[in-house]
Design an enzyme around this catalytic site. Structure first.
Site: not given
Ligand SMILES: [Fe+2]
Length: 239
Positions: A22, A50, A132, A157
């Site tokens: 992120n 992501h 995660h 996460h």
């Protein structure tokens, strides 16, 4: 924030791992931000759900062995789900990342994917697993599954640091390390747009919160592959 923390604390650590999925405005990791994290002193960066938000990460993960994506991604995905490295004191360390399946997109089994890697790693080597995942239950069970088989199972996460750090057998465990970002936010995003979406059900483009950030992390002491201590860190660059 990571840079500031490492400027003063880097020398205390033998090896540093950061989750970076992120780091680029909440969505993925650009080459530029990856380079900044590595030059700040981080040894290995992990990804997550992501991973491919920034298309350039597809190339980056092939170019650098210091970037790891979840091991239970499809075999055709670029990059690797684990790596073997050497710490500053010359010990071997393996870093593995897996992604959970509860309340997340369908993937191969993270438990058996990690088991396969462990079969190829010698005993007495430090092994750190970044799990995660969304569901606390899945993370805790991963801790149980890997108890005394790896040095650490560290959840990522959910962005909020949990206070359940413990040593399970010889494995350090925490359900979530927490994020480095603005804590007074919706997991890093400005409240205003997220609030609109929850309250009015009107889609809004999220924007990263930009007030003072806090670094969340854990530090561990590992000897001969066995975890001895795990401590939570919450650090702000101010008096
Ligand atoms: Fe994530």
């Amino acid at each position: 924030m990571t840079k500031q923390f490492l400027e003063t604390h880097k020398d205390n650590y033998d090896f540093i791992i950061a989750n970076g999925e992120n780091a680029s405005g909440g969505f993925g990791l650009t080459k530029k931000h990856f380079k900044q994290i590595i030059s700040a002193g981080v040894d290995v960066v992990t990804l997550g759900n992501h991973s491919w938000d920034q298309r350039e990460t597809l190339e980056l993960v092939e170019e650098s062995s210091k970037l790891i994506r979840p091991i239970n991604y499809p075999r055709t995905s670029p990059g690797l789900g684990f790596g073997n490295f050497m710490t500053r004191s010359g010990d071997y360390i393996t870093v593995i990342q897996a992604q959970g399946r509860i309340f997340m997109e369908p993937l191969d089994c993270p438990f058996s994917a990690i088991d396969s890697v462990l079969e190829s790693i010698p005993d007495a080597q430090a092994i750190v697993v970044d799990f995660h995942a969304e569901a606390t239950s899945e993370k805790k069970v991963m801790g149980y599954h890997l108890k005394s088989r790896v040095s650490a199972v560290l959840g990522t996460h959910t962005h909020v640091q949990t206070a359940d750090e413990m040593i399970m057998g010889s494995t350090a465990y925490i359900t979530d390390v927490g994020m480095t970002g603005v804590q007074e936010s919706s997991i890093g995003m400005r409240f205003a747009e997220v609030h609109k979406r929850f309250v009015n059900k009107i889609p809004a483009r999220y924007k990263p919160a930009d007030e003072a950030a806090t670094l969340c992390a854990v530090e561990m002491r590992i000897e001969q592959g066995k975890a001895k201590t795990i401590n939570r860190i919450q650090w702000r660059d101010e008096p």
